[in-house]
Enzyme design. Structure first.
Site, PDB file in Angstrom:
ATOM      1  N   LYS A 267       0.858  -1.197   0.000  1.00  0.00           N
ATOM      2  CA  LYS A 267       0.000   0.000   0.000  1.00  0.00           C
ATOM      3  C   LYS A 267       0.885   1.235   0.000  1.00  0.00           C
ATOM      4  O   LYS A 267       1.736   1.402   0.876  1.00  0.00           O
ATOM      5  CB  LYS A 267      -0.908  -0.006   1.229  1.00  0.00           C
ATOM      6  CG  LYS A 267      -1.751   1.269   1.388  1.00  0.00           C
ATOM      7  CD  LYS A 267      -2.545   1.255   2.699  1.00  0.00           C
ATOM      8  CE  LYS A 267      -3.238   2.584   2.935  1.00  0.00           C
ATOM      9  NZ  LYS A 267      -3.926   2.631   4.254  1.00  0.00           N
ATOM     10  N   ASP A 272      -2.717  10.529   3.228  1.00  0.00           N
ATOM     11  CA  ASP A 272      -4.111  10.118   3.387  1.00  0.00           C
ATOM     12  C   ASP A 272      -4.873  11.124   4.230  1.00  0.00           C
ATOM     13  O   ASP A 272      -4.782  11.119   5.463  1.00  0.00           O
ATOM     14  CB  ASP A 272      -4.191   8.726   4.034  1.00  0.00           C
ATOM     15  CG  ASP A 272      -5.624   8.246   4.181  1.00  0.00           C
ATOM     16  OD1 ASP A 272      -6.497   8.781   3.480  1.00  0.00           O
ATOM     17  OD2 ASP A 272      -5.859   7.320   4.983  1.00  0.00           O
ATOM     18  N   LYS A 279     -10.565  12.897   7.628  1.00  0.00           N
ATOM     19  CA  LYS A 279     -10.152  12.523   8.971  1.00  0.00           C
ATOM     20  C   LYS A 279     -10.342  13.701   9.925  1.00  0.00           C
ATOM     21  O   LYS A 279     -10.185  14.862   9.522  1.00  0.00           O
ATOM     22  CB  LYS A 279      -8.671  12.120   8.982  1.00  0.00           C
ATOM     23  CG  LYS A 279      -8.359  10.832   8.249  1.00  0.00           C
ATOM     24  CD  LYS A 279      -6.871  10.526   8.309  1.00  0.00           C
ATOM     25  CE  LYS A 279      -6.522   9.297   7.493  1.00  0.00           C
ATOM     26  NZ  LYS A 279      -7.069   8.061   8.072  1.00  0.00           N
ATOM     27  N   ASP A 290       1.431   6.504   5.402  1.00  0.00           N
ATOM     28  CA  ASP A 290       0.485   5.530   4.860  1.00  0.00           C
ATOM     29  C   ASP A 290       1.021   4.816   3.618  1.00  0.00           C
ATOM     30  O   ASP A 290       0.299   4.026   3.010  1.00  0.00           O
ATOM     31  CB  ASP A 290      -0.845   6.219   4.548  1.00  0.00           C
ATOM     32  CG  ASP A 290      -2.043   5.326   4.810  1.00  0.00           C
ATOM     33  OD1 ASP A 290      -1.878   4.315   5.511  1.00  0.00           O
ATOM     34  OD2 ASP A 290      -3.141   5.642   4.333  1.00  0.00           O
ATOM     35  N   ASP A 349     -12.231   6.952   3.397  1.00  0.00           N
ATOM     36  CA  ASP A 349     -11.050   6.760   4.232  1.00  0.00           C
ATOM     37  C   ASP A 349     -10.685   5.283   4.358  1.00  0.00           C
ATOM     38  O   ASP A 349      -9.700   4.946   4.991  1.00  0.00           O
ATOM     39  CB  ASP A 349     -11.273   7.373   5.619  1.00  0.00           C
ATOM     40  CG  ASP A 349      -9.975   7.554   6.384  1.00  0.00           C
ATOM     41  OD1 ASP A 349      -8.910   7.628   5.736  1.00  0.00           O
ATOM     42  OD2 ASP A 349     -10.016   7.608   7.632  1.00  0.00           O
ATOM     43  N   GLU A 351      -9.542   3.575   1.935  1.00  0.00           N
ATOM     44  CA  GLU A 351      -9.020   3.649   0.574  1.00  0.00           C
ATOM     45  C   GLU A 351      -7.906   2.651   0.290  1.00  0.00           C
ATOM     46  O   GLU A 351      -7.698   2.238  -0.844  1.00  0.00           O
ATOM     47  CB  GLU A 351      -8.517   5.070   0.288  1.00  0.00           C
ATOM     48  CG  GLU A 351      -7.087   5.383   0.707  1.00  0.00           C
ATOM     49  CD  GLU A 351      -6.836   5.260   2.209  1.00  0.00           C
ATOM     50  OE1 GLU A 351      -5.704   4.946   2.595  1.00  0.00           O
ATOM     51  OE2 GLU A 351      -7.771   5.480   2.996  1.00  0.00           O
ATOM     52  N   ARG A 353      -7.537  -0.475   0.911  1.00  0.00           N
ATOM     53  CA  ARG A 353      -7.992  -1.758   0.363  1.00  0.00           C
ATOM     54  C   ARG A 353      -8.386  -1.639  -1.103  1.00  0.00           C
ATOM     55  O   ARG A 353      -8.354  -2.629  -1.837  1.00  0.00           O
ATOM     56  CB  ARG A 353      -9.155  -2.289   1.210  1.00  0.00           C
ATOM     57  CG  ARG A 353     -10.398  -1.435   1.199  1.00  0.00           C
ATOM     58  CD  ARG A 353     -11.327  -1.744   2.370  1.00  0.00           C
ATOM     59  NE  ARG A 353     -10.753  -1.282   3.625  1.00  0.00           N
ATOM     60  CZ  ARG A 353     -11.329  -1.428   4.822  1.00  0.00           C
ATOM     61  NH1 ARG A 353     -12.486  -2.063   4.918  1.00  0.00           N
ATOM     62  NH2 ARG A 353     -10.760  -0.957   5.913  1.00  0.00           N
TER      63      ARG A 353
END
Length: 509
Positions: A267, A272, A279, A290, A349, A351, A353
């Protein structure tokens, strides 16, 4: 990078600015650790001074004292190893690794330190070398340094007892591997620590391209046009709200004698914000981390190439920046993923996956013998396992166990977690798409793993590492772990690659 050497020079005669020795908890105070490659007189004299200074010998405890007479190094650093092992047993490698790291951090600003810790075999030589190099790490790319700033420890010498029957070749190999490993862990740490305005998806892809050219790897970069043409709806859907468009990078090490192939999927969300599902305040500041999974994948592939491992390793870096804007994916939108499945996005959020799903399908098209994905995927897993342990999930108990055992042997904390069938029901109840990107809140880390499982080819052993907790250390430094990026999972993945090269994937796939 800190320089590393191996030496049989006596601890009293080694030319260094500091000498590191190991001590343990004794009944009457600190005592010299058995097996330390240093003269008994030096250790006994030092132990007496340490007791006066209040040292106890607890794990990673650091005590400074002037070197006894007759010792070339002017300073002694005594590092605690905790309780002595049972008779006939050696110190655990992770104890030595952590102690060496603590000493190296304490010696920042020092030019050269010699480490006289109990190194009974090549595995423990490697542990001390790794700990010292990892502990000496510092990220200074964005700091203006002055004459008074203390840099990291510049040079490390690991002292070994000239024991009868010692395998010098194995020890030299251990040192060489430790240098490669520490350098590549530092690469991951550097990437994670780099601020998001200096590391966009395109910038990350450029770094991977440069690393590939330097170390003889093959590399392919799909830009936004190629992603659109290829139908990578997950990566595009996450990156569409940013002015820095997404990338998918394939980087691979191949060996002419290899008969096994592992695919690693990372990933790589370079920042993010949460997207439209923004968030809350206080949760954005560290979101440069991230992309730690993609960084770990890149470092592992490079390390495999540098070590010439007889295994094929293909790394997939799913790179995007998740930002809110007029063009961003909205909650309620449906994305068509690479391979054709559709996903209703209920929370932008969630995201990671989405980008990972595209990359997993693409990685599976090459029919690897096993797939491992690595991601800072869920806060839920941090609630379950804390900040120092990553989760291991998978569709194959044997392969999942191999990852967990590799983490243990590499000195990384992990825990096997189940993929419970009843939790999968929550992501399969969309009335307009094949899947939802959110399911039940309780067990959310497992739900994320179940979502990823939907994109793994049937019959391919797969493991999912959720490194959300240990990838970024917001607290104080400890052992060989610095504040900020830690390089989580690199050691585990490299050991997995070495085990695959040694034939331990037989029966998989």
């Amino acid at each position: 990078m800190t320089a590393l050497t191996l030496s049989k020079t006596s601890a009293t005669a080694v030319s260094a600015d500091a000498l590191v020795i190991g001590i343990v908890k004794g009944e009457d105070g600190p005592a010299p650790a058995a097996g330390v490659p240093a003269p008994a007189g030096l250790l006994t004299e030092a132990a007496g001074v340490l007791a006066t200074l209040g040292a106890k010998g607890g794990k990673d405890e650091i005590t400074r004292l002037p070197a006894p007479a007759g010792t070339t190094a002017p300073l002694v650093i005594a590092v605690g190893l905790g309780s002595a092992p049972q008779d006939g047993e050696d110190f655990d490698p992770e104890t030595l690794r952590s102690a060496a790291g603590s000493a190296a951090r304490a010696l920042s600003g020092t030019e050269h330190a010699a480490f006289a810790l109990p190194v009974s075999d090549a595995e423990r030589v490697a542990a001390v070398a790794e700990g010292a190099l990892l502990g000496a790490y510092a990220f200074t790319a964005f700091r203006k340094t002055g004459e008074d700033d203390r840099g990291p420890l510049a040079r490390v010498t690991v002292l070994t007892a000239d024991a009868e029957g010692a395998d010098d070749a194995a020890r030299q190999d251990a040192i060489a591997r430790a240098e490669v490993l520490a350098t590549e862990v530092a690469r991951t740490r550097d990437l994670v620590n780099t601020p998001p305005n200096a590391l966009t998806p395109a910038g990350f892809a450029a770094h991977a391209t440069e690393a590939a050219a330097e170390h003889g790897l093959s590399v392919e970069v799909l830009d936004e046009a190629a992603l659109r043409e290829g139908g990578f709806g997950g990566i595009l859907g996450v990156g569409i709200g940013s002015q820095s468009p997404p990338r998918l990078v394939r980087v691979a090490h191949t060996h002419p004698e290899a008969d096994r192939t592992i695919a690693l999927v990372g990933k790589g969300i370079t920042y993010d914000s949460g997207g439209i599902s923004l968030k809350p305040a206080g949760h954005n500041e560290t979101m440069k981390c991230d992309m730690a999974g993609a960084a770990a994948v890149l470092s592992t592939v490079v390390a495999a190439a540098r070590l010439g491992l007889k295994v094929n390793i293909t790394g997939w870096l799913a790179l995007a920046e998740n930002m809110p804007s007029g063009s961003a994916t909205r909650p309620g939108d449906v994305l068509r993923m690479y391979g054709g499945k559709t996903v209703e996005v209920l929370n932008t959020d969630a995201e990671g996956r989405l980008v990972m799903a595209d990359a997993l399908v693409r990685a599976g098209e090459e029919s690897p013998d096993a797939i491992v994905d690595v991601a800072t995927l869920t806060g839920a897993m941090m609630l379950a396992l804390g900040k120092r342990t990553f989760a291991v999930m998978g569709n194959d108990d044997t392969f999942r166990g191999l990852l967990h055992d590799s983490a243990r042997r590499a000195g990384e904390q992990s825990w096997e977690m189940p993929l419970l069938a009843d939790l999968a029901e929550g992501i399969s109840t969309s009335t307009i798409a094949d899947l939802k990107n959110m399911g039940e809140r309780m067990g959310g880390g497992l739900v994320a793993g179940l979502f990823l499982k939907e994109f793994v080819p049937a019959g391919t052993p797969w493991a999912h590492l959720d490194i959300a907790g240990p990838a970024f250390n917001e607290g104080g430094a400890f052992g060989y772990t610095p504040k900020g990026g830690t390089g989580s999972a690199v050691r585990t993945l490299l050991l997995l690659a070495e085990r695959a090269a040694a034939g331990e994937l037989e029966g998989q796939g």
